[in-house]
Design an enzyme around this catalytic site. Structure first.
Site, short mmCIF file in Angstrom:
data_model
loop_
_atom_site.label_atom_id
_atom_site.label_comp_id
_atom_site.label_asym_id
_atom_site.label_seq_id
_atom_site.Cartn_x
_atom_site.Cartn_y
_atom_site.Cartn_z
N GLY A 45 0.78 -1.23 0.00
CA GLY A 45 0.00 0.00 0.00
C GLY A 45 0.81 1.28 0.00
O GLY A 45 0.35 2.30 -0.50
N ASP A 101 0.50 3.29 4.22
CA ASP A 101 -0.52 4.07 3.52
C ASP A 101 -1.57 4.62 4.48
O ASP A 101 -1.92 5.79 4.40
CB ASP A 101 -1.18 3.21 2.42
CG ASP A 101 -1.69 1.85 2.90
OD1 ASP A 101 -1.52 1.51 4.09
OD2 ASP A 101 -2.26 1.11 2.08
N ASP A 104 -5.56 2.55 10.33
CA ASP A 104 -6.99 2.33 10.56
C ASP A 104 -7.15 1.80 11.99
O ASP A 104 -7.17 2.57 12.93
CB ASP A 104 -7.51 1.38 9.48
CG ASP A 104 -9.02 1.18 9.52
OD1 ASP A 104 -9.69 1.94 10.25
OD2 ASP A 104 -9.53 0.28 8.85
N VAL A 154 -11.30 3.84 0.97
CA VAL A 154 -10.68 4.63 -0.09
C VAL A 154 -9.69 3.80 -0.90
O VAL A 154 -9.11 2.83 -0.39
CB VAL A 154 -9.96 5.88 0.49
CG1 VAL A 154 -10.97 6.84 1.11
CG2 VAL A 154 -8.90 5.49 1.51
N ASP A 160 -5.52 -0.19 -2.44
CA ASP A 160 -6.19 -1.09 -3.37
C ASP A 160 -7.56 -1.56 -2.90
O ASP A 160 -7.90 -1.48 -1.72
CB ASP A 160 -5.34 -2.34 -3.55
CG ASP A 160 -5.43 -3.27 -2.34
OD1 ASP A 160 -5.14 -2.81 -1.22
OD2 ASP A 160 -5.84 -4.44 -2.50
N ARG A 166 -4.51 0.70 -7.41
CA ARG A 166 -3.34 1.32 -6.77
C ARG A 166 -2.75 2.41 -7.65
O ARG A 166 -2.16 3.36 -7.17
CB ARG A 166 -2.24 0.26 -6.52
CG ARG A 166 -2.60 -0.78 -5.48
CD ARG A 166 -1.35 -1.55 -5.07
NE ARG A 166 -1.65 -2.83 -4.46
CZ ARG A 166 -1.95 -3.01 -3.18
NH1 ARG A 166 -2.02 -1.99 -2.37
NH2 ARG A 166 -2.20 -4.23 -2.71
#
Ligand code: 5GP
Ligand code: MG
Length: 180
Positions: A45, A101, A104, A154, A160, A166
């Site tokens: 990512g 990336d 979360d 997103v 991805d 990507r």
């Protein structure tokens, strides 16, 4: 590809501007420690993000990639994160910056940080492009974060869905009917 996106969340120029600012924050934070920095991008990512970020940093550094797979549902966080390929660089005594990336639930970065901490770096910091506020536990915090975003799924700029999107240059929200 564009037709699969519901809306653009962060346009290309805003990403580029923020990446340059992050590089300035990073350079200022490390100061003279920047020499000998090892950046550790978490694949896949962070691929696009780290490529842009490192080219904004004006000092010598090394890069050592790490691959983590998270067993999760298609778009929901919550799977277990597992290292699938380990570092090929010795980071003992070096300043290390983990690059991912998105932060979360923090499961991925907790696993990565634990693994790298065991290798005895001089310091260990975390840089993420995106952060979903309120979800990460207090023990997993980003030292540098590009954007706080809403809790939407997103894609683009490295992120991805089913290993696609990507290469989309902006960050966008995927049309829900594509994964529901
Ligand atoms: P965490 O382990 O913090 O729950 O999740 C981090 C990882 O989940 C990220 O590295 C990314 O691979 C994936 N992830 C979490 N939220 C999103 C999202 O909105 N979009 C995409 N494409 N991946 C996400
Ligand atoms: Mg990831």
């Amino acid at each position: 590809m564009q037709a699969d996106l519901e809306r653009v969340l962060i346009p290309r120029d805003a990403i580029a501007r923020r990446v340059r600012e992050l590089a300035e924050e990073i350079a200022a934070t490390y100061g003279t420690d920047a020499a000998g920095l090892v950046m550790v991008p978490v694949l896949s990512g962070s691929l696009i993000f780290v490529a842009d970020l490192m080219r904004c940093l004006p000092f010598k550094m090394r890069i050592a990639v790490l691959t983590v797979s998270s067993y999760r549902g298609a778009t929901t966080s919550g799977g277990e994160a597992r290292l699938v390929a380990d570092l090929n660089t010795d980071i003992a005594g070096r300043h290390v910056l983990i690059v991912d990336d998105i932060l979360d639930t923090g499961r991925t970065l907790r696993v990565v940080r634990q693994r790298l901490a065991a290798l005895k770096p001089a310091s260990l910091r975390i840089c993420v492009l995106l952060r979903k506020p309120g979800k990460a536990p207090s023990d997993v915090q980003a030292d540098f974060a590009g954007f706080d975003i809403e809790d939407a799924f997103v894609v683009g700029y490295g992120l991805d869905y089913n290993d696609q999107y990507r290469n989309w240059p902006e960050i966008g929200v995927l049309r829900p009917e594509l994964y529901q």
